[in-house]
Design an enzyme around this catalytic site. Sequence first.
Site, PDB file in Angstrom:
ATOM      1  N   SER A 132      83.727  60.833  23.746  1.00  0.00           N
ATOM      2  CA  SER A 132      84.452  60.423  22.541  1.00  0.00           C
ATOM      3  C   SER A 132      85.649  59.535  22.872  1.00  0.00           C
ATOM      4  O   SER A 132      86.021  58.661  22.098  1.00  0.00           O
ATOM      5  CB  SER A 132      84.929  61.664  21.775  1.00  0.00           C
ATOM      6  OG  SER A 132      83.830  62.423  21.307  1.00  0.00           O
ATOM      7  N   GLN A 339      62.854  77.728   8.241  1.00  0.00           N
ATOM      8  CA  GLN A 339      62.843  79.055   7.607  1.00  0.00           C
ATOM      9  C   GLN A 339      61.708  79.157   6.583  1.00  0.00           C
ATOM     10  O   GLN A 339      61.018  80.182   6.514  1.00  0.00           O
ATOM     11  CB  GLN A 339      64.190  79.320   6.926  1.00  0.00           C
ATOM     12  CG  GLN A 339      64.387  80.744   6.458  1.00  0.00           C
ATOM     13  CD  GLN A 339      64.555  81.717   7.621  1.00  0.00           C
ATOM     14  OE1 GLN A 339      64.884  81.313   8.735  1.00  0.00           O
ATOM     15  NE2 GLN A 339      64.314  82.999   7.366  1.00  0.00           N
ATOM     16  N   GLU A 366      76.606  58.546  18.765  1.00  0.00           N
ATOM     17  CA  GLU A 366      77.317  57.461  18.071  1.00  0.00           C
ATOM     18  C   GLU A 366      78.526  57.984  17.294  1.00  0.00           C
ATOM     19  O   GLU A 366      78.814  57.540  16.180  1.00  0.00           O
ATOM     20  CB  GLU A 366      76.363  56.662  17.175  1.00  0.00           C
ATOM     21  CG  GLU A 366      75.316  55.915  17.973  1.00  0.00           C
ATOM     22  CD  GLU A 366      74.705  54.740  17.262  1.00  0.00           C
ATOM     23  OE1 GLU A 366      75.412  54.075  16.492  1.00  0.00           O
ATOM     24  OE2 GLU A 366      73.516  54.479  17.481  1.00  0.00           O
TER      25      GLU A 366
END
Length: 382
Positions: A132, A339, A366
Amino acid sequence: MSHSLTPEHEELRRTVEEFAHDVVAPKIGDYWERHEFPYEIVREMGRMGLFGLPFPEEYGGMGGDYLALGLVLEELARVDSSVAITLEAGVSLGAMPIHHYGTEEQKRAWLPALCSGEALGGFGLTEPDCGSDAGGTRTTAVRDGDEWVINGTKCFITNSGTDITALVTVTAVTGRKDDGSPLISSIIVPSGTPGFTVAAPYSKVGWNASDTRELSFSDVRVPASNLLGEEGRGYAQFLRILDEGRVAIAALATGLAQGCVDESVRYARERHQFGRPIGANQAIAFKLADMETRAYTARLAWRDAASRLVSGAPFKKEAAIAKLHSSTVAVDNAREATQIHGAYGFMNEYPVARMWRDSKILEIGEGTSEVQRMIIAREMGV
């Protein structure tokens, strides 16, 4: 703001929808299971002109726009994300930097092959100790006469090691400012350059049919003319590239979310328990309604960001919102789809199992969800 499609955009969307269901869907599961890059499908996408969608015709492109690219990515990701991310990275990260910042010579040398899909480009930004915090780049490039000498490592780079990868554009520290902060530049490194080593593919949780590798550079020499854009402006250039890429990723995430709806509705109609389709149960019906609502709002978000980008309006905040929201939606819908399918949703032969495993990276790649919140807050003046 209206998000109705032009006849041309709708025709493109329908064409890719058919391609995704008729060509990609029957084959991609086997590629995914074998962790194999789908060259056959990629070649067909190239023949369709998908890799050249947002680029000018003079460089072999289709003369389209980012909305067109987003529509294509959404339709592909409704069926499979590995194929979609191969296109997204090839366009947004591989070719777009050259289109935006390349010299005329660089554009004519690289863009035609990238636009045709005959070649792929990579985007070398992330490093083992630099994710980051892209400004913390440690890879260096030192000028030696008419060459750059590059040393460093990049990781998690898409499309960087395929048989048709032609280049990777890397960010590297090329000097220091007066205050000691790094000058980061972008440099094109052709595949096969001595000292440029591409590692074996990663063993990943998802995106198994896409190519992701670690790259190392040991005294890699490339011509000084391979500098992309202005020296010292590489970080700013890639921030712009990432802003655009987030619109594309948001469209891809929306496609995955909608694919989860498609598969779950089909299953809810076909699967019978206690003498009736499970979709007749309100618990399942409400899940499906919530999933559709999430996909619908994600689509509005990415199309709004794309419309702003195409019109030349500011779009940084809207791109971050679209990426944050759609990636969350993709993860939520993938969980609910699994689920609804029960134990079958845990079997790789069912598309929702693949979608479940493919979805999580959308909250990371990204720009993480946390980074998107930082961008949104800053754009709000906080």
